[in-house]
Design a protein around this motif. Structure first.
Motif, PDB file in Angstrom:
ATOM      1  N   GLN A 106      11.343  38.675  39.418  1.00  0.00           N
ATOM      2  CA  GLN A 106      10.288  38.581  38.371  1.00  0.00           C
ATOM      3  C   GLN A 106       9.662  37.531  38.406  1.00  0.00           C
ATOM      4  N   SER A 107       8.997  37.449  37.492  1.00  0.00           N
ATOM      5  CA  SER A 107       8.345  35.861  37.370  1.00  0.00           C
ATOM      6  C   SER A 107       8.910  34.615  36.616  1.00  0.00           C
ATOM      7  N   SER A 108       8.600  33.964  36.763  1.00  0.00           N
ATOM      8  CA  SER A 108       9.456  32.694  35.975  1.00  0.00           C
ATOM      9  C   SER A 108       9.553  32.945  34.409  1.00  0.00           C
ATOM     10  N   ALA A 109       8.350  33.406  34.446  1.00  0.00           N
ATOM     11  CA  ALA A 109       7.640  33.665  32.505  1.00  0.00           C
ATOM     12  C   ALA A 109       8.919  34.311  31.828  1.00  0.00           C
ATOM     13  N   SER A 110       9.027  35.086  32.696  1.00  0.00           N
ATOM     14  CA  SER A 110      10.615  36.142  31.895  1.00  0.00           C
ATOM     15  C   SER A 110      11.988  35.221  32.010  1.00  0.00           C
ATOM     16  N   GLN A 111      12.009  34.103  32.392  1.00  0.00           N
ATOM     17  CA  GLN A 111      13.180  33.397  31.727  1.00  0.00           C
ATOM     18  C   GLN A 111      13.502  32.466  30.793  1.00  0.00           C
ATOM     19  N   PRO A 112      14.432  33.238  30.018  1.00  0.00           N
ATOM     20  CA  PRO A 112      14.620  32.956  27.860  1.00  0.00           C
ATOM     21  C   PRO A 112      13.829  31.153  28.157  1.00  0.00           C
ATOM     22  N   ARG A 113      13.621  31.027  26.859  1.00  0.00           N
ATOM     23  CA  ARG A 113      13.255  29.827  26.706  1.00  0.00           C
ATOM     24  C   ARG A 113      14.229  29.224  25.303  1.00  0.00           C
ATOM     25  N   LEU A 114      14.662  28.006  25.662  1.00  0.00           N
ATOM     26  CA  LEU A 114      15.930  26.821  24.866  1.00  0.00           C
ATOM     27  C   LEU A 114      14.799  25.799  24.104  1.00  0.00           C
ATOM     28  N   SER A 115      14.937  26.035  22.834  1.00  0.00           N
ATOM     29  CA  SER A 115      13.886  24.940  21.962  1.00  0.00           C
ATOM     30  C   SER A 115      14.680  23.213  22.029  1.00  0.00           C
ATOM     31  N   HIS A 116      14.518  22.507  21.462  1.00  0.00           N
ATOM     32  CA  HIS A 116      14.647  21.148  21.924  1.00  0.00           C
ATOM     33  C   HIS A 116      15.902  20.576  21.094  1.00  0.00           C
ATOM     34  N   ALA A 117      16.122  21.634  19.774  1.00  0.00           N
ATOM     35  CA  ALA A 117      17.893  22.237  18.647  1.00  0.00           C
ATOM     36  C   ALA A 117      18.292  22.236  19.613  1.00  0.00           C
ATOM     37  N   GLU A 118      18.114  23.784  19.996  1.00  0.00           N
ATOM     38  CA  GLU A 118      19.091  24.279  21.070  1.00  0.00           C
ATOM     39  C   GLU A 118      19.699  23.480  21.837  1.00  0.00           C
ATOM     40  N   MET A 119      19.227  22.762  23.166  1.00  0.00           N
ATOM     41  CA  MET A 119      19.300  21.803  24.361  1.00  0.00           C
ATOM     42  C   MET A 119      20.337  21.282  23.430  1.00  0.00           C
ATOM     43  N   LEU A 120      20.150  20.097  22.661  1.00  0.00           N
ATOM     44  CA  LEU A 120      21.031  19.094  21.777  1.00  0.00           C
ATOM     45  C   LEU A 120      21.989  19.056  21.071  1.00  0.00           C
ATOM     46  N   GLU A 121      22.112  21.076  20.887  1.00  0.00           N
ATOM     47  CA  GLU A 121      22.838  21.535  20.241  1.00  0.00           C
ATOM     48  C   GLU A 121      25.328  20.932  19.643  1.00  0.00           C
ATOM     49  N   ASP A 122      24.590  20.663  21.441  1.00  0.00           N
ATOM     50  CA  ASP A 122      26.089  19.928  21.858  1.00  0.00           C
ATOM     51  C   ASP A 122      26.783  18.707  21.593  1.00  0.00           C
ATOM     52  N   TYR A 123      25.419  17.869  21.691  1.00  0.00           N
ATOM     53  CA  TYR A 123      25.597  17.036  22.040  1.00  0.00           C
ATOM     54  C   TYR A 123      26.850  15.697  20.781  1.00  0.00           C
ATOM     55  N   PRO A 124      27.475  15.086  21.084  1.00  0.00           N
ATOM     56  CA  PRO A 124      27.317  13.903  22.479  1.00  0.00           C
ATOM     57  C   PRO A 124      28.613  14.448  23.294  1.00  0.00           C
ATOM     58  N   ARG A 125      28.788  16.228  23.153  1.00  0.00           N
ATOM     59  CA  ARG A 125      29.661  16.276  23.869  1.00  0.00           C
ATOM     60  C   ARG A 125      29.854  17.284  24.720  1.00  0.00           C
ATOM     61  N   TYR A 126      28.789  17.355  25.977  1.00  0.00           N
ATOM     62  CA  TYR A 126      28.153  18.265  26.332  1.00  0.00           C
ATOM     63  C   TYR A 126      28.770  19.195  27.532  1.00  0.00           C
ATOM     64  N   PRO A 127      28.838  21.052  27.656  1.00  0.00           N
ATOM     65  CA  PRO A 127      29.429  20.614  28.792  1.00  0.00           C
ATOM     66  C   PRO A 127      29.871  20.756  29.550  1.00  0.00           C
ATOM     67  N   ASP A 128      31.425  20.365  30.656  1.00  0.00           N
ATOM     68  CA  ASP A 128      31.483  20.130  31.354  1.00  0.00           C
ATOM     69  C   ASP A 128      31.283  21.583  32.927  1.00  0.00           C
ATOM     70  N   ILE A 129      30.611  20.962  33.646  1.00  0.00           N
ATOM     71  CA  ILE A 129      30.734  22.081  35.214  1.00  0.00           C
ATOM     72  C   ILE A 129      31.683  22.911  35.330  1.00  0.00           C
ATOM     73  N   HIS A 130      32.857  21.794  35.322  1.00  0.00           N
ATOM     74  CA  HIS A 130      34.493  22.535  35.926  1.00  0.00           C
ATOM     75  C   HIS A 130      34.620  22.986  34.770  1.00  0.00           C
ATOM     76  N   ASP A 131      34.211  23.764  33.984  1.00  0.00           N
ATOM     77  CA  ASP A 131      34.813  24.271  32.669  1.00  0.00           C
ATOM     78  C   ASP A 131      33.926  25.844  32.515  1.00  0.00           C
ATOM     79  N   LEU A 132      32.165  25.523  34.034  1.00  0.00           N
ATOM     80  CA  LEU A 132      32.212  26.820  33.454  1.00  0.00           C
ATOM     81  C   LEU A 132      32.523  27.955  33.886  1.00  0.00           C
ATOM     82  N   ASP A 133      32.649  29.475  32.830  1.00  0.00           N
ATOM     83  CA  ASP A 133      32.963  30.724  34.103  1.00  0.00           C
ATOM     84  C   ASP A 133      32.180  30.574  35.027  1.00  0.00           C
ATOM     85  N   LEU A 134      32.571  30.448  36.150  1.00  0.00           N
ATOM     86  CA  LEU A 134      31.892  30.874  37.456  1.00  0.00           C
ATOM     87  C   LEU A 134      31.891  32.506  37.788  1.00  0.00           C
ATOM     88  N   THR A 135      32.639  33.289  36.825  1.00  0.00           N
ATOM     89  CA  THR A 135      32.481  35.239  36.447  1.00  0.00           C
ATOM     90  C   THR A 135      30.937  35.959  36.019  1.00  0.00           C
TER      91      THR A 135
END
Length: 677
Positions: free
Chosen positions: A572-601
């Motif tokens: 597909q084209s990169s235009a099909s990628q979902p877009r996040l707003s600035h507020a959504e990107m900062l929603e978890d500030y200041p405790r952003y999720p850690d990569i080791h807590d990410l569910d790889l499944t």
């Protein structure tokens, strides 16, 4: 109790409150949510921490201006004019809030704001009957300078011993279970108690009082003294109408002992003052650094006050200088020793002036502190700087040394880059994030045209091959590192989330999907080199890839994109990628999720993430030939964490962080520079 001060925990508590207040959320109280979108940047958080630390000093000493200067001198690596007013207002608010509650709770007069802070040094005033007494004279300045030199030497000795203790604790105490730290604190407390009792009983002298009156609990009062000083004199197994001078210093709170040394008309014998100083010096040095909230100001003031009072007694008894005021020498001794330990000048001068309410002490205190700082700096750094360096915190100095201008950005930068592409596979992103701890990553593309020019011998292309040929991170090396890190992931954890509606061919059950993926050597740009794969047999010219710099993307942004499933399929084209707003990107500030807590499944390693909408396309950058002083000033004035080094044709050749600007790192690179000349 332990020989510690209350101002340390107050400063720490103020900084913690300042760091947590702008978040407007709590882990413990998750149900309480505030929609407060302001103060959501690292700069705002630093400003709040600076204001909180200043408020702690202001509340402890009743010195709002001194608290502001303390935050400027010791607590901040970034400062501007607007922050000065904010921190001063916070310090004033802390001082008057404390006075308001103290006036009502302790004195029953709500709203009496003229009360001092928690530490009160009393009023310095000569007795009306002593016409020869002066707080200080021009002749005394010579003695103050000598006391500053001795205070600097004592402070350097204190710092040297405490540094050795701190290193020992880091090697032998901190790696062990936490119970060992508790036992160490109990051992220090037990030793302190035994020393205090034995010294008071064996080494203390019973001194005669001119006029005495008994009060309860073995305490005597001097009618000629103020009530605060009277109530703190201890008899401690001495006959009537006498007091134990050693017990008076040891068995009182540290603030009361300081008042005794500043304002006690009675005498302390030189032997008692010498022994008290030695014991207090050693015990406070041992205590500072254990796992107990503690401050260093009050113990240093008490230790230095004993030293100053000893000097005054010697001058009166053996030289015959009857005009000197012992309280002034005790104050100067306290300033000399504290200045020799912490190496503070402006803020400490203002704190002592505000605490004593005596502006005439400004000149002698400033001279003493400057001499103590210069003397101590000849041997080692201040106690705060020593512990900051031991913890590995990259706290920058105010400016670099002049000789550091012999270095350029290319001499101190880190050439081994870990980078991402504008369109990067999830496999690569997870590998990078799990194998590094970097806060940000450059976004680059490989400049194939420049590579061909290089292979033809054209010198127009990237300079990064000239800087660190042997240290350049090749695509082959990065591919191996990413592949090795991915081999530790269970293949059963790799599943598609982003393209649930896209039909893909299911691999056989017995075939390892991850191994199949690695063997096919997927790259973010599969059509860039369709007929070649990275190989260890490649020459430097074949391995080298000039990297065109496009921007910087933060670790927190990459993890957020992975958690939110922001990706698209290769078909597909990169235009099909979902877009996040600035507020959504900062929603978890200041405790952003850690990569080791990410569910790889929930991730499909074949999916691609377009990071270009979220990267910073125009970060601060410098040329490889930029002087180190300019790089340093850019970090200090702008509060940066990372700085790309980009050459004239827009290719990134390295990156600079705060760790590359610490004094030790610059000294090491300067030595290497001299060796290569």
């Amino acid at each position: 109790g332990l020989f510690v001060g209350k101002e340390g925990p107050m400063i720490h508590s103020g900084a913690v409150v300042g760091a947590g207040l702008p978040q407007f959320q709590s882990i413990s109280l998750r149900k309480i949510q505030f929609n407060f979108p302001y103060f959501r940047s690292d700069r705002d958080k630093r400003d709040f921490v600076s204001a909180g630390a200043a408020a702690g000093v202001a509340a402890a000493f009743g010195a709002p201006i001194g608290g502001t200067l303390f935050s400027l001198e010791e607590g901040s690596s970034f400062w501007n004019q607007g922050l000065t007013w904010k921190v001063l207002f916070c310090s004033m608010a802390a001082t008057f809030t404390l006075n308001f509650f103290r006036s009502g709770i302790q004195f029953g007069s709500w709203g009496s704001f003229q009360l001092p802070g928690l530490l009160n040094f009393g009023e310095f005033k000569c007795s009306e009957s002593d016409k020869k007494c002066h707080l200080w004279t021009a002749v005394d300045l010579g003695f103050f300078i000598l006391m500053g030199i001795v205070g600097g030497l004592l402070g350097a000795t204190f710092n040297c011993l405490n540094k050795r203790l701190a290193k020992y604790r880091m090697r032998n105490v901190h790696p062990k279970p936490k119970l060992v730290r508790v036992l160490e604190s109990l051992l220090v407390a037990l030793t302190t108690t035994v020393v205090v009792f034995v010294a008071s009983m064996v080494l203390g002298e019973c001194r005669q009082l001119s006029s005495t009156s008994h009060s309860g609990n073995g305490t005597l009062s001097l009618q000629s003294m103020s009530e605060d000083v009277n109530s703190s004199i201890k008899t401690f197994f001495c006959p009537n109408e006498t007091y134990n001078d050693m017990a008076t210093l040891f068995f009182n709170p540290q603030e009361s002992a300081i008042l005794q040394l500043f304002h006690q008309d009675g005498t302390f014998s030189p032997v008692t003052l010498s022994l008290f100083f030695l014991l207090y010096f050693l015990l406070s040095c041992w205590t500072y650094g254990i796992s107990v909230p503690s401050g260093l100001f009050v113990p240093s003031l008490l230790c230095g006050a004993a030293f100053g009072r000893l000097v005054a007694n010697l001058l009166k008894s053996y030289i015959g200088l009857d005009h000197i005021y012992s309280g002034t020498f005790a104050l100067i001794g306290a300033a000399a020793f504290l200045g020799g330990v912490v190496r503070m000048t402006i803020s400490l001068t203002v704190i002592l002036i505000e605490s004593t309410n005596e502006i005439t002490y400004g000149l002698p205190i400033m001279i003493t502190l400057m001499v103590a700082k210069w003397t101590g700096d000849f041997f080692n750094k201040g106690i705060y700087d020593i512990h900051v360096n031991l913890r590995g915190v990259p706290l920058l100095e105010w400016e670099t040394e002049v000789e550091m201008d012999k270095l350029r950005a290319s001499d101190i930068m880190e050439p081994n880059l870990t980078y991402v592409y504008p369109h990067t596979r999830i496999q690569s992103l997870v590998s990078i994030l799990r194998t590094t701890v970097h806060h940000a990553f450059p976004v680059v593309t490989e400049n194939r045209g420049n590579e061909r020019e290089f292979m033809k011998g054209n010198q127009l292309i990237s300079n990064n091959i000239k800087f660190k040929k042997s240290s350049i991170l090749t695509r082959a090396g990065e591919q191996r590192k990413r592949s090795q890190s991915m081999k530790s992931y269970p293949s059963s954890e790799l599943r598609n989330m982003c393209d649930e509606h896209i039909t893909t061919e299911e691999p056989p059950e017995k075939e390892d999907l991850l191994q199949q993926m690695l063997e096919r050597r997927y790259t973010p740009y599969p059509n860039l080199y369709p007929d070649q794969s990275p190989s260890e047999e490649w020459t430097m010219e074949e391995r080298f890839r000039p990297l065109t710099f496009h921007g910087m993307v933060l670790r927190s942004q990459l993890v957020t994109l992975l958690v939110r499933g922001v990706c698209y399929s290769e078909s597909q084209s990169s235009a099909s990628q979902p877009r996040l707003s600035h507020a959504e990107m900062l929603e978890d500030y200041p405790r952003y999720p850690d990569i080791h807590d990410l569910d790889l499944t929930l991730l499909n390693p074949r999916m691609i993430v377009d990071v270009t909408p979220y990267m910073n396309p125009s970060p601060f950058a410098v040329s490889p030939n930029t002087h180190v002083s300019q790089v340093f000033n850019l970090f200090r004035t702008m509060g940066l964490r990372h700085l790309p080094v980009v050459n004239a044709v827009g290719e990134i050749v390295g990156i600079i962080t705060r760790h590359n600007l610490t004094h030790e790192f610059l000294q090491a690179r300067l030595r290497q520079h001299y060796q290569t000349i």
